[in-house]
Design an enzyme around this catalytic site. Structure first.
Site, PDB file in Angstrom:
ATOM      1  N   GLU A  61       0.810  -1.217   0.000  1.00 27.97           N
ATOM      2  CA  GLU A  61       0.000   0.000   0.000  1.00 27.97           C
ATOM      3  C   GLU A  61       0.845   1.270   0.000  1.00 27.97           C
ATOM      4  O   GLU A  61       0.502   2.264  -0.641  1.00 27.97           O
ATOM      5  CB  GLU A  61      -0.969   0.010   1.192  1.00 27.97           C
ATOM      6  CG  GLU A  61      -2.196  -0.874   1.004  1.00 27.97           C
ATOM      7  CD  GLU A  61      -1.935  -2.350   1.302  1.00 27.97           C
ATOM      8  OE1 GLU A  61      -0.853  -2.659   1.853  1.00 27.97           O
ATOM      9  OE2 GLU A  61      -2.796  -3.181   0.977  1.00 27.97           O
ATOM     10  N   HIS A  79     -11.837  -5.352   7.725  1.00 25.61           N
ATOM     11  CA  HIS A  79     -12.250  -5.229   6.324  1.00 25.61           C
ATOM     12  C   HIS A  79     -13.637  -4.597   6.217  1.00 25.61           C
ATOM     13  O   HIS A  79     -14.333  -4.798   5.233  1.00 25.61           O
ATOM     14  CB  HIS A  79     -12.273  -6.594   5.633  1.00 25.61           C
ATOM     15  CG  HIS A  79     -10.930  -7.209   5.426  1.00 25.61           C
ATOM     16  ND1 HIS A  79     -10.157  -7.669   6.455  1.00 25.61           N
ATOM     17  CD2 HIS A  79     -10.206  -7.436   4.291  1.00 25.61           C
ATOM     18  CE1 HIS A  79      -9.030  -8.167   5.972  1.00 25.61           C
ATOM     19  NE2 HIS A  79      -9.027  -8.030   4.665  1.00 25.61           N
TER      20      HIS A  79
END
Lengths: 315, 332
Positions: B67, B136
């Site tokens: 990321e 998530h």
């Protein structure tokens, strides 16, 4: 080339020494991370670059910014927080930048420039036809930052024209390399299949030669390269240490570490008269820079919110 | 064509993401996409389906699970003048690259005295309701709201996905673009080519006179459902879809409160430091005299989002909670 390398090494040295004086006098608030001792790296690498190549720099970034072509006068004004500075007084020592010279900024976050330079190099590939390269400078402390490893992996996968330059001055702030780096620094590059070499970072000519080879291979499309430059930081990690008296380097090391001085190494190759005339020109330039910086106006407080967004944020 | 497989005139929210990106990529060769699994796989949520087939590997780049490198490289590329659209698969993962969102991307223009812009979009799948567990599922739009220098869009309809995507990609400023996982299957009108929704313009999606509900993304359909129920109880509800958090269209909110004199915010982010607190603070500061009742905030509870659906429903905003809050201020 020898004269121009010496000129840059000497300019950075004297610039930094003047900065330390200005920190003491209170003209530079917040202090600086002096680049003294490491000048040959910025000078040698940037001498291998073109005007349209880009660099990312570090918290110890003055040398890179100067070597890539920033105006020392406006640079010093920036460090003094003046509206005439490179960043109009919004950046300071750790954020000096000049995008018109490909200087994507000093950066206060260790290792962060690695991904930024990789992205710029990726964009150069995408823009097609050109052969621009990006260089990311960082210290030995950054090789333990995850982002740098992510960036090196991506750069190697995508074969982008980026040169990673590690300035190994032996210390991540106060921690020695042997205490902070498992394995080796170049071993990180090898892990990603990035060719690497370790060179004498005190000799600008050696750095220039190694950087030139790496830059040319990147220009030919051969992907990233990694250069470890061995050096020694002559001064404190940060000028704050002058007051705080942080002690972490053996006294004998501080003496021996300074024996090989990049200014003397580069200057020793010049005719003494030529060297003297370069020195005089630098002193005159820095006198002008200090006068400009100390007499320039501060930014108008009413402009404190300017420059955040490129387009208006309020509906 | 990209991914539009919808019937004439309609498109799903999921398809609208790819359609919105594709329209801008056809228009501007400087737009490129990068992210995890966005290429031939079409994205784990299929929000980039069709893009790789149309635009190829030179414009749609699969990345490793990195990321920081994704967002950091996108920033570096953006500063050279291309317009990257970076995907962070789940918004929770923004925390993995937070340095770039908090320290680098939003600060560089300011720190350099306006030398550079960062024309970058960071797209991410946000929010709960699908049983993905605490790492998530979180609605994290309020994380981005803490950072001056970012712009934030969070559309609730397919048309707004396309219109805001166009504005976000054309923006010279960095935009965090929250796509809601719970809305991907929803359908709406396919807007015509050239459809543009300006960043920072809220939409009054239902008019009413008794209470204002200010909602965003997934909470917009919740607020609209609540408004139906409230209508049956004789309470006329106005629903404002904020659409963006920065710029935040308080002009529209204040105009609505001027009409209704009652305000409830409907937020999916946790109550603590949620965006509704900012809305309320501005209304109280600039519109105190407009109010005839206390304001209420319906937000997620201050816990990580739990896994079991019985627990998830308990902590997230629901129609029942919104109806109860709206009734309490309407009957004050």
């Amino acid at each position: 080339m020898e004269a121009s390398l010496y000129r840059m090494v000497r300019l950075i040295r004297r610039f930094e020494e003047r900065c330390v004086e200005l920190v003491r006098s209170g003209d530079i608030i917040g202090g600086i991370h002096p680049y003294i001792g490491q000048e040959a790296i910025a000078a040698g690498v940037c001498a291998a670059l073109r005007f349209d190549d880009i660099i990312t720099s570090t918290h110890r970034g003055h040398g890179h910014v100067l070597a890539k072509g920033a105006d020392p006068i406006r640079m010093l004004a920036e460090l003094c927080g003046k509206v005439t500075g490179l960043n109009r007084g919004r950046g300071g020592s750790m954020h000096a930048a000049d995008f018109s010279k490909g200087i994507f900024g000093a950066n206060g976050i260790v290792g962060a420039g690695g991904a930024i330079a990789t992205g710029a190099a990726w964009a150069f590939l995408r823009q097609g036809g050109g052969d621009k390269v990006a260089v990311s400078f960082f210290g030995d402390g950054a090789v333990s930052q995850g982002v740098l490893l992510e960036a090196m992996n991506l750069a190697a996968l995508w074969k982008v024209p980026v040169l990673f330059v590690c300035e190994n001055n032996g210390y991540a702030t106060t921690l020695t390399v042997s205490e902070s780096v498992a394995g080796t620094i170049c071993g990180r590059a090898s892990a990603f299949g990035i060719p690497s070499s370790t060179v004498d970072g005190m000799d600008a000519a050696v750095v220039f030669e190694a950087a030139s080879a790496a830059v040319e291979s990147a220009r030919r499309g051969e992907g990233p390269a990694f250069l470890e430059c061995l050096t020694y930081r002559f001064d404190a990690h940060h000028t704050w240490e002058h007051k705080a008296r942080v002690r972490y380097r053996p006294a004998e090391e501080e003496v021996s570490g300074r024996l090989r001085d990049p200014v003397e190494i580069a200057g020793g190759r010049l005719d003494p008269a030529e060297r003297e005339s370069i020195d005089e020109a630098i002193e005159a330039l820095l006198d002008e820079a200090v006068a400009f910086a100390t007499t320039s106006p501060a930014p108008d407080p009413s402009t404190a919110l300017d420059y955040l967004y490129g387009s208006a944020v309020l509906p | 064509m990209a991914s539009v497989k919808a019937d004439a005139g309609t498109i799903s929210y999921r398809e609208a993401v790819a359609e919105g990106i594709a329209r801008e990529m056809r228009r501007d060769p400087a737009v490129v996409c990068l992210g995890e699994d966005i290429g031939a796989a079409g994205g784990v949520f299929k929000t980039t389906a069709g893009l790789f087939a149309e635009f190829g590997p030179q414009r749609i780049w699969d990345t490793p699970i990195s990321e920081q490198a994704i967002v950091g490289a996108a920033m570096g590329a953006a500063m050279t003048g291309i317009r990257p659209v970076a995907e962070i698969m789940f918004s929770d993962f923004l925390a993995c690259c937070w340095d770039y969102l908090a320290n680098e991307i939003p600060k560089v223009r300011y720190m350099t005295g306006g030398q550079v812009t960062v024309p970058l979009v960071i797209r991410t799948a946000n929010g709960g309701g699908l049983g993905f567990g605490a790492q998530h599922s979180q609605a994290v739009e309020n994380w981005a709201l803490t950072i001056p220098g970012l712009k934030i869009a969070a559309p609730s309809t397919p048309a707004d996905v396309i219109g805001l995507m166009a504005s976000a990609i054309r923006s010279d400023d960095p935009v965090v673009f929250f796509e809601h996982k719970g809305l991907f299957a929803s359908k709406g009108l396919l807007p015509p080519e050239g459809h543009l929704v300006e960043l920072g313009k809220a939409a009054v999606v239902r008019e009413g006179t008794d209470v204002t509900l200010v909602a965003l993304a997934y909470t917009v359909p919740i607020a609209l459902a609540a408004a139906e129920r409230l209508a049956a109880k004789g309470i006329s509800t106005e629903v404002v879809d904020l659409r963006c958090l920065i710029p935040m269209d308080m002009t529209t909110v204040l105009a609505s409160v001027a009409k209704t004199s009652r305000l409830v915010t409907v937020e999916e982010n946790p109550h603590q430091a949620g965006w509704g607190a900012t809305v309320v603070s501005v209304v109280v500061d600039e519109g105190f005299q407009l109010l005839d009742a206390p304001v209420r905030r319906v937000a997620s509870a201050n816990v990580p989002l739990p896994f079991a659906d019985a627990l998830e429903d308990e902590v997230m905003p629901t129609v029942d909670k919104v109806v109860a809050a709206a009734e309490s201020v309407a009957n004050f």
